[in-house]
Design a protein around this motif. Structure first.
Motif, PDB file in Angstrom:
ATOM      1  N   PHE A 100       0.824  -1.222   0.000  1.00 30.90           N
ATOM      2  CA  PHE A 100       0.000   0.000   0.000  1.00 30.90           C
ATOM      3  C   PHE A 100       0.861   1.277   0.000  1.00 30.90           C
ATOM      4  O   PHE A 100       0.436   2.317   0.488  1.00 30.90           O
ATOM      5  CB  PHE A 100      -0.997   0.018   1.165  1.00 30.90           C
ATOM      6  N   ALA A 101       2.073   1.169  -0.509  1.00 31.16           N
ATOM      7  CA  ALA A 101       3.007   2.301  -0.625  1.00 31.16           C
ATOM      8  C   ALA A 101       3.486   2.811   0.729  1.00 31.16           C
ATOM      9  O   ALA A 101       3.909   3.951   0.861  1.00 31.16           O
ATOM     10  CB  ALA A 101       2.411   3.445  -1.454  1.00 31.16           C
ATOM     11  N   MET A 102       3.410   1.945   1.750  1.00 31.65           N
ATOM     12  CA  MET A 102       3.845   2.354   3.088  1.00 31.65           C
ATOM     13  C   MET A 102       5.237   1.825   3.353  1.00 31.65           C
ATOM     14  O   MET A 102       5.417   0.647   3.672  1.00 31.65           O
ATOM     15  CB  MET A 102       2.867   1.817   4.132  1.00 31.65           C
ATOM     16  N   GLY A 103       6.221   2.691   3.196  1.00 35.26           N
ATOM     17  CA  GLY A 103       7.590   2.286   3.445  1.00 35.26           C
ATOM     18  C   GLY A 103       8.570   3.138   2.689  1.00 35.26           C
ATOM     19  O   GLY A 103       8.193   3.968   1.856  1.00 35.26           O
ATOM     20  N   SER A 104       9.859   2.942   2.988  1.00 32.31           N
ATOM     21  CA  SER A 104      10.915   3.728   2.361  1.00 32.31           C
ATOM     22  C   SER A 104      12.022   2.816   1.844  1.00 32.31           C
ATOM     23  O   SER A 104      13.120   3.276   1.557  1.00 32.31           O
ATOM     24  CB  SER A 104      11.534   4.685   3.380  1.00 32.31           C
ATOM     25  N   SER A 105      11.730   1.517   1.729  1.00 33.01           N
ATOM     26  CA  SER A 105      12.794   0.591   1.333  1.00 33.01           C
ATOM     27  C   SER A 105      12.288  -0.554   0.471  1.00 33.01           C
ATOM     28  O   SER A 105      13.065  -1.411   0.078  1.00 33.01           O
ATOM     29  CB  SER A 105      13.446   0.013   2.591  1.00 33.01           C
ATOM     30  N   GLY A 131      11.953   3.333  -1.303  1.00 33.58           N
ATOM     31  CA  GLY A 131      10.538   2.975  -1.432  1.00 33.58           C
ATOM     32  C   GLY A 131       9.674   4.191  -1.262  1.00 33.58           C
ATOM     33  O   GLY A 131      10.179   5.265  -0.983  1.00 33.58           O
ATOM     34  N   SER A 132       8.427   4.087  -1.481  1.00 31.48           N
ATOM     35  CA  SER A 132       7.769   2.832  -1.768  1.00 31.48           C
ATOM     36  C   SER A 132       7.887   2.390  -3.227  1.00 31.48           C
ATOM     37  O   SER A 132       7.638   1.225  -3.524  1.00 31.48           O
ATOM     38  CB  SER A 132       6.287   2.925  -1.405  1.00 31.48           C
ATOM     39  N   SER A 133       8.287   3.292  -4.130  1.00 25.19           N
ATOM     40  CA  SER A 133       8.347   2.916  -5.550  1.00 25.19           C
ATOM     41  C   SER A 133       9.676   2.245  -5.874  1.00 25.19           C
ATOM     42  O   SER A 133      10.361   2.623  -6.831  1.00 25.19           O
ATOM     43  CB  SER A 133       8.149   4.156  -6.435  1.00 25.19           C
ATOM     44  N   THR A 151       4.259   6.553  -7.387  1.00 21.10           N
ATOM     45  CA  THR A 151       3.412   7.449  -6.594  1.00 21.10           C
ATOM     46  C   THR A 151       4.231   7.944  -5.411  1.00 21.10           C
ATOM     47  O   THR A 151       5.189   7.295  -4.998  1.00 21.10           O
ATOM     48  CB  THR A 151       2.140   6.759  -6.061  1.00 21.10           C
ATOM     49  N   ASP A 152       3.836   9.088  -4.887  1.00 17.42           N
ATOM     50  CA  ASP A 152       4.598   9.753  -3.840  1.00 17.42           C
ATOM     51  C   ASP A 152       3.624  10.377  -2.851  1.00 17.42           C
ATOM     52  O   ASP A 152       2.869  11.283  -3.191  1.00 17.42           O
ATOM     53  CB  ASP A 152       5.480  10.829  -4.498  1.00 17.42           C
ATOM     54  N   THR A 153       3.648   9.844  -1.619  1.00 18.08           N
ATOM     55  CA  THR A 153       2.787  10.345  -0.544  1.00 18.08           C
ATOM     56  C   THR A 153       3.620  11.133   0.462  1.00 18.08           C
ATOM     57  O   THR A 153       3.143  12.090   1.066  1.00 18.08           O
ATOM     58  CB  THR A 153       2.079   9.150   0.137  1.00 18.08           C
ATOM     59  N   GLY A 154       4.892  10.686   0.615  1.00 16.30           N
ATOM     60  CA  GLY A 154       5.792  11.378   1.533  1.00 16.30           C
ATOM     61  C   GLY A 154       7.226  11.360   1.029  1.00 16.30           C
ATOM     62  O   GLY A 154       8.153  11.689   1.765  1.00 16.30           O
ATOM     63  N   GLY A 155       7.402  10.902  -0.207  1.00 17.37           N
ATOM     64  CA  GLY A 155       8.758  10.839  -0.764  1.00 17.37           C
ATOM     65  C   GLY A 155       8.996   9.638  -1.665  1.00 17.37           C
ATOM     66  O   GLY A 155      10.100   9.441  -2.169  1.00 17.37           O
ATOM     67  N   SER A 156       7.966   8.853  -1.886  1.00 19.27           N
ATOM     68  CA  SER A 156       8.110   7.556  -2.558  1.00 19.27           C
ATOM     69  C   SER A 156       8.512   7.596  -4.022  1.00 19.27           C
ATOM     70  O   SER A 156       8.807   6.544  -4.592  1.00 19.27           O
ATOM     71  CB  SER A 156       6.818   6.767  -2.445  1.00 19.27           C
ATOM     72  N   ILE A 157       8.527   8.761  -4.642  1.00 17.91           N
ATOM     73  CA  ILE A 157       9.112   8.858  -5.979  1.00 17.91           C
ATOM     74  C   ILE A 157      10.545   9.364  -5.840  1.00 17.91           C
ATOM     75  O   ILE A 157      11.476   8.841  -6.444  1.00 17.91           O
ATOM     76  CB  ILE A 157       8.302   9.831  -6.883  1.00 17.91           C
ATOM     77  N   ALA A 183      -5.558   3.993  -3.035  1.00 16.62           N
ATOM     78  CA  ALA A 183      -5.364   5.144  -2.152  1.00 16.62           C
ATOM     79  C   ALA A 183      -4.592   4.760  -0.900  1.00 16.62           C
ATOM     80  O   ALA A 183      -4.846   3.723  -0.289  1.00 16.62           O
ATOM     81  CB  ALA A 183      -6.715   5.719  -1.775  1.00 16.62           C
ATOM     82  N   PHE A 184      -3.652   5.620  -0.530  1.00 18.67           N
ATOM     83  CA  PHE A 184      -2.941   5.496   0.749  1.00 18.67           C
ATOM     84  C   PHE A 184      -3.397   6.666   1.623  1.00 18.67           C
ATOM     85  O   PHE A 184      -4.221   6.486   2.517  1.00 18.67           O
ATOM     86  CB  PHE A 184      -1.435   5.458   0.459  1.00 18.67           C
ATOM     87  N   ALA A 185      -2.938   7.873   1.356  1.00 16.14           N
ATOM     88  CA  ALA A 185      -3.381   9.054   2.096  1.00 16.14           C
ATOM     89  C   ALA A 185      -3.816  10.076   1.045  1.00 16.14           C
ATOM     90  O   ALA A 185      -2.989  10.752   0.438  1.00 16.14           O
ATOM     91  CB  ALA A 185      -2.259   9.599   2.960  1.00 16.14           C
ATOM     92  N   ALA A 286       4.034  15.427  12.065  1.00 11.74           N
ATOM     93  CA  ALA A 286       2.670  15.732  11.587  1.00 11.74           C
ATOM     94  C   ALA A 286       2.279  14.787  10.452  1.00 11.74           C
ATOM     95  O   ALA A 286       1.140  14.310  10.381  1.00 11.74           O
ATOM     96  CB  ALA A 286       2.587  17.196  11.131  1.00 11.74           C
ATOM     97  N   TYR A 287       3.245  14.499   9.562  1.00 10.99           N
ATOM     98  CA  TYR A 287       2.970  13.566   8.457  1.00 10.99           C
ATOM     99  C   TYR A 287       2.566  12.207   9.006  1.00 10.99           C
ATOM    100  O   TYR A 287       1.632  11.577   8.512  1.00 10.99           O
ATOM    101  CB  TYR A 287       4.213  13.426   7.572  1.00 10.99           C
ATOM    102  N   TYR A 288       3.275  11.741  10.052  1.00  8.92           N
ATOM    103  CA  TYR A 288       2.983  10.411  10.584  1.00  8.92           C
ATOM    104  C   TYR A 288       1.736  10.388  11.471  1.00  8.92           C
ATOM    105  O   TYR A 288       1.470   9.400  12.141  1.00  8.92           O
ATOM    106  CB  TYR A 288       4.224   9.783  11.232  1.00  8.92           C
ATOM    107  N   ILE A 289       1.004  11.480  11.475  1.00 14.37           N
ATOM    108  CA  ILE A 289      -0.368  11.478  12.016  1.00 14.37           C
ATOM    109  C   ILE A 289      -1.362  11.563  10.853  1.00 14.37           C
ATOM    110  O   ILE A 289      -2.278  10.749  10.736  1.00 14.37           O
ATOM    111  CB  ILE A 289      -0.554  12.629  13.021  1.00 14.37           C
ATOM    112  N   ASN A 403      13.969   8.641   6.908  1.00  9.22           N
ATOM    113  CA  ASN A 403      14.356   8.747   5.501  1.00  9.22           C
ATOM    114  C   ASN A 403      13.613   9.848   4.762  1.00  9.22           C
ATOM    115  O   ASN A 403      14.059  10.334   3.737  1.00  9.22           O
ATOM    116  CB  ASN A 403      13.987   7.443   4.792  1.00  9.22           C
ATOM    117  N   ASP A 404      12.415  10.159   5.265  1.00  8.26           N
ATOM    118  CA  ASP A 404      11.525  11.079   4.543  1.00  8.26           C
ATOM    119  C   ASP A 404      11.692  12.519   4.988  1.00  8.26           C
ATOM    120  O   ASP A 404      10.900  13.378   4.620  1.00  8.26           O
ATOM    121  CB  ASP A 404      10.062  10.669   4.773  1.00  8.26           C
ATOM    122  N   ILE A 405      12.717  12.776   5.764  1.00  7.42           N
ATOM    123  CA  ILE A 405      12.849  14.068   6.425  1.00  7.42           C
ATOM    124  C   ILE A 405      12.872  15.245   5.444  1.00  7.42           C
ATOM    125  O   ILE A 405      12.325  16.300   5.731  1.00  7.42           O
ATOM    126  CB  ILE A 405      14.092  14.038   7.362  1.00  7.42           C
TER     127      ILE A 405
END
Ligand code: GLN
Length: 453
Positions: A100-105, A131-133, A151-157, A183-185, A286-289, A403-405
């Motif tokens: 579901f595109a949740m991750g960075s690796s 990740g997620s892509s 797709t990119d929700t927090g950095g995934s591209i 859909a993720f977020a 805030a993103y992780y909420i 990783n998404d900082i």
């Protein structure tokens, strides 16, 4: 297309493609050939692409790399992919991604991790592609396809692009239709390309972008010819260097790369200015909420009744419980629990509402910066180069979240961001820089990105 299909077969060890569609690819390629002969091939005629498994593809299994969608075959095509096929592109298959595109690796996929084709000098350790892509980045870097959707929700591209020396752009929120993308977020998700060059990314985005009445958040403004932005002078452009992105303990090579990028833009005639984005430090919490809150709501539909996996139970509640217990992986369950918690009565104001207020402040930081005449902002894309499979986040998920900082702020503000390969670390691994632009000004990012590339 045949050459790419053979390359995919020879590189199966990477686990980048989770489904190969050779028959469909050849049929699409023949169709493109016929159209080219007639002189109406379209801008991407015959270009073989890989498709992240988050994009619904009609008649072709689409799983979001989750067991819960393991047997899902959509009866419809996502808007973004249908626009690529309209323009003549060819589908080689579906690409691996984090569940579901949740991750960075790309380690949370139910199909297992993806290998990065890059290695540390003198080492054989398999590294993550980000990740997620991860499948998209790995496949493009290994030359298994000419480009890929992501797709990119927090950095995934951008993060996987930086880890693999590819180019990835997350366009402005609303630039690409989210219709037909798992859909993720929803308030953060955007589609975009991962490509071998800035020019390729520009060509792909032009095809993927555009208003779609089926997605009410897609914006009805013209899609420019992004390719025309490449090679355009950046003389006189004002580039912001945000003070708050200079993290304590940032590796010296990242800092050096950032300085080198600034120097290249300066020698191309751009002006550098220090800027301040004071709420940056609140972006990740805030993103992780916000992201888990929206995820918990979006993932409520996977109940074992409507589609996907169905486990048995003595009653409907048990059926839901068994299906979701069996179908979701650990990271997805963590997000659903966090999201449900922050949305629950009594906690909503303290967490979710507070995070939304922080989000507004983050957006305003960027607006203030652009109001001062800044054309784009230059930052590192990631705080490190690619790491080994299993090396991060095992005991402490926050280690992975860090990783998404540099990337999450851009999603929180809805802005476009591009990651461009810019150099290598001491061990020979690729590092990327990020450029952040004004809303709907992807063109400036392509112009500046090409200078850095
Ligand atoms: N790594 C971030 C997360 O896990 C971003 C993922 C994404 O952009 N899809 O949420």
């Amino acid at each position: 297309t045949d050459a790419h299909l053979s390359a995919i077969e020879a590189a199966r060890v990477l686990n980048a493609f989770i489904l190969e569609t050779p028959d469909q690819a050849r049929a699409m390629a023949r169709e493109a050939d016929a159209k080219i002969e007639k002189g109406d091939g379209g801008p991407l005629a015959g270009i073989p692409l890989g498709i992240k498994d988050l994009f619904a593809t009609r008649g072709v299994r689409t799983t979001a790399c989750s067991k819960i969608l393991g047997n899902f075959v959509p009866t419809y095509e996502s808007t973004v992919t249908s626009q690529l096929w309209r323009d003549g592109a060819v589908m080689l298959g579906k690409l691996n991604n984090d569940e579901f595109a949740m991750g960075s690796s790309n380690e949370t996929s139910c199909f297992g991790p993806v290998g990065n084709p890059w290695r540390r000098d003198g080492s054989n350790t398999t590294l993550v592609p980000g990740g997620s892509s991860g499948g998209s980045a790995s496949a493009v870097a290994a030359l298994l396809c000419m480009g890929a959707t992501a797709t990119d929700t927090g950095g995934s591209i951008r993060q996987p692009a930086a880890f693999t020396a590819t180019v990835g752009i997350k366009p402005t929120y609303g630039r690409c239709s989210r219709w037909g993308i798992v859909a993720f977020a929803s308030s953060l998700d955007q589609a975009g390309p991962i490509a071998r060059s800035v020019r390729d990314a520009a060509m792909l985005l032009r095809s993927m972008a555009g208003h779609d009445p089926k997605d009410t958040t897609s914006v009805d403004i013209a899609v420019p010819d992004y390719e025309a932005a490449i090679g355009k002078s950046v003389k006189g452009m004002k580039i912001g260097i945000p003070r708050e992105y200079r993290l304590d303990g940032m590796p010296a090579e990242i800092e050096k790369l950032w300085e080198a990028g600034a120097a290249w833009l300066k020698s191309a005639g751009a002006e550098l200015v220090e800027v301040s984005l004071p709420h940056t430090k609140y972006a990740l919490p805030a993103y992780y909420i916000v992201a888990p809150a929206e995820a918990s709501s979006n993932l409520a539909r996977y109940d074992g009744v409507r589609y996907g996996l169905r486990e048995q139970g003595r009653n409907i509640t048990e059926l839901y419980e068994n299906t979701r217990a069996e179908g979701f992986g650990a990271e997805v369950k963590r997000r659903v629990m966090i999201g449900t918690y922050v949305l629950s009565a009594g906690y909503y104001d303290a967490y979710y509402l507070r995070a939304q207020k922080v989000r507004t402040l983050i957006k305003k930081d960027f607006e203030d910066c652009f109001a001062k005449g800044v054309d784009a902002i230059l930052t590192p894309a990631t705080p490190s180069a690619a790491f080994g499979i299993g090396e991060k986040g095992g005991a402490d998920p926050v280690e992975m979240y860090l990783n998404d900082i540099f990337t999450v702020t851009v999603n929180m503000a809805g802005l476009p961001g591009i990651a461009v390969p810019a150099g290598k670390d001491a061990q020979g691994l690729p590092l990327g820089l990020q450029l952040i632009g004004r809303p709907f000004d992807e063109e400036t990012l392509f112009s500046l990105g090409e200078v850095i590339e």
